[in-house]
Design a protein around this motif. Structure first.
Motif, PDB file in Angstrom:
ATOM      1  N   PHE A  18       0.829  -1.201   0.000  1.00  0.00           N
ATOM      2  CA  PHE A  18       0.000   0.000   0.000  1.00  0.00           C
ATOM      3  C   PHE A  18       0.869   1.260   0.000  1.00  0.00           C
ATOM      4  O   PHE A  18       0.715   2.129  -0.859  1.00  0.00           O
ATOM      5  N   ASP A  47     -10.293   4.889  -5.278  1.00  0.00           N
ATOM      6  CA  ASP A  47     -11.004   4.195  -4.204  1.00  0.00           C
ATOM      7  C   ASP A  47      -9.970   3.514  -3.301  1.00  0.00           C
ATOM      8  O   ASP A  47      -9.514   2.405  -3.570  1.00  0.00           O
ATOM      9  N   MET A  48      -9.612   4.197  -2.211  1.00  0.00           N
ATOM     10  CA  MET A  48      -8.551   3.713  -1.332  1.00  0.00           C
ATOM     11  C   MET A  48      -8.924   2.393  -0.650  1.00  0.00           C
ATOM     12  O   MET A  48      -8.063   1.562  -0.404  1.00  0.00           O
ATOM     13  N   GLY A  49     -10.205   2.192  -0.362  1.00  0.00           N
ATOM     14  CA  GLY A  49     -10.635   0.935   0.237  1.00  0.00           C
ATOM     15  C   GLY A  49     -10.379  -0.242  -0.689  1.00  0.00           C
ATOM     16  O   GLY A  49      -9.904  -1.299  -0.250  1.00  0.00           O
ATOM     17  N   MET A  50     -10.680  -0.075  -1.962  1.00  0.00           N
ATOM     18  CA  MET A  50     -10.431  -1.152  -2.932  1.00  0.00           C
ATOM     19  C   MET A  50      -8.936  -1.354  -3.167  1.00  0.00           C
ATOM     20  O   MET A  50      -8.491  -2.482  -3.378  1.00  0.00           O
ATOM     21  N   ALA A  52      -6.660  -0.916  -0.860  1.00  0.00           N
ATOM     22  CA  ALA A  52      -6.220  -1.658   0.326  1.00  0.00           C
ATOM     23  C   ALA A  52      -6.634  -3.124   0.232  1.00  0.00           C
ATOM     24  O   ALA A  52      -5.831  -4.019   0.535  1.00  0.00           O
ATOM     25  N   LEU A  53      -7.867  -3.387  -0.196  1.00  0.00           N
ATOM     26  CA  LEU A  53      -8.330  -4.767  -0.346  1.00  0.00           C
ATOM     27  C   LEU A  53      -7.515  -5.509  -1.408  1.00  0.00           C
ATOM     28  O   LEU A  53      -7.103  -6.651  -1.201  1.00  0.00           O
ATOM     29  N   ASN A  55      -4.448  -4.867  -2.308  1.00  0.00           N
ATOM     30  CA  ASN A  55      -3.117  -5.108  -1.744  1.00  0.00           C
ATOM     31  C   ASN A  55      -3.143  -6.268  -0.761  1.00  0.00           C
ATOM     32  O   ASN A  55      -2.216  -7.090  -0.737  1.00  0.00           O
TER      33      ASN A  55
END
Length: 139
Positions: A18, A47-50, A52-53, A55
């Motif tokens: 990340f 989309d930082m959540g996606m 992170a997911l 990664n």
């Protein structure tokens, strides 16, 4: 597959993916890739959540494959080598296919991105190997 070593290596790998990914593609090389992009396909904001997911899943896959490949012998060099091969697959091989099939970047951009992938996944592989080394059962 869901051993303590694999889960800890996954978490460490995901954090490195990340932040190192942001450092490379979001900061250090952003202007370079802007110059070599044919069309801007970036979401604003991403989309930082996606991310992170993605990664987390990517780190789990790399960690699991590394554990099978290393067969209990873990070192930073071996982890970097393993990660570099993953980077070559994703960066060079897939990058050339993208170049042949899409108007995303010019050839130079894809090749430099491939080199960056080799370095990026090499570092991720080294971190994963270090976690495996530190969490291995003591004899």
């Amino acid at each position: 597959m869901f051993s303590k070593s694999n889960l800890l290596a996954t978490l460490a790998g995901a954090v490195v993916m990340f932040f190192l990914g942001y450092l490379i593609w979001g900061y250090a090389m952003a202007d370079y890739f802007d110059q070599h992009s044919i069309i801007n396909v970036m979401k604003d904001p991403p989309d930082m959540g996606m991310i992170a997911l993605g990664n987390l899943l990517g780190a789990f896959i790399v960690s699991t494959l590394y554990s099978k490949w290393a067969r209990g012998h873990h070192s930073l060099g071996q982890g970097f080598q393993f990660g570099a091969w993953i980077g070559a697959l994703l960066g060079i091989a897939v990058g050339l296919i993208w170049y042949a099939t899409a108007n995303f970047m010019d050839l130079t951009g894809h090749l430099v991105s491939g080199i960056m992938d080799i370095i990026y996944y090499g570092i991720v592989g080294a971190v994963i190997a270090l976690v495996y080394q530190k969490t291995a059962a003591k004899e």
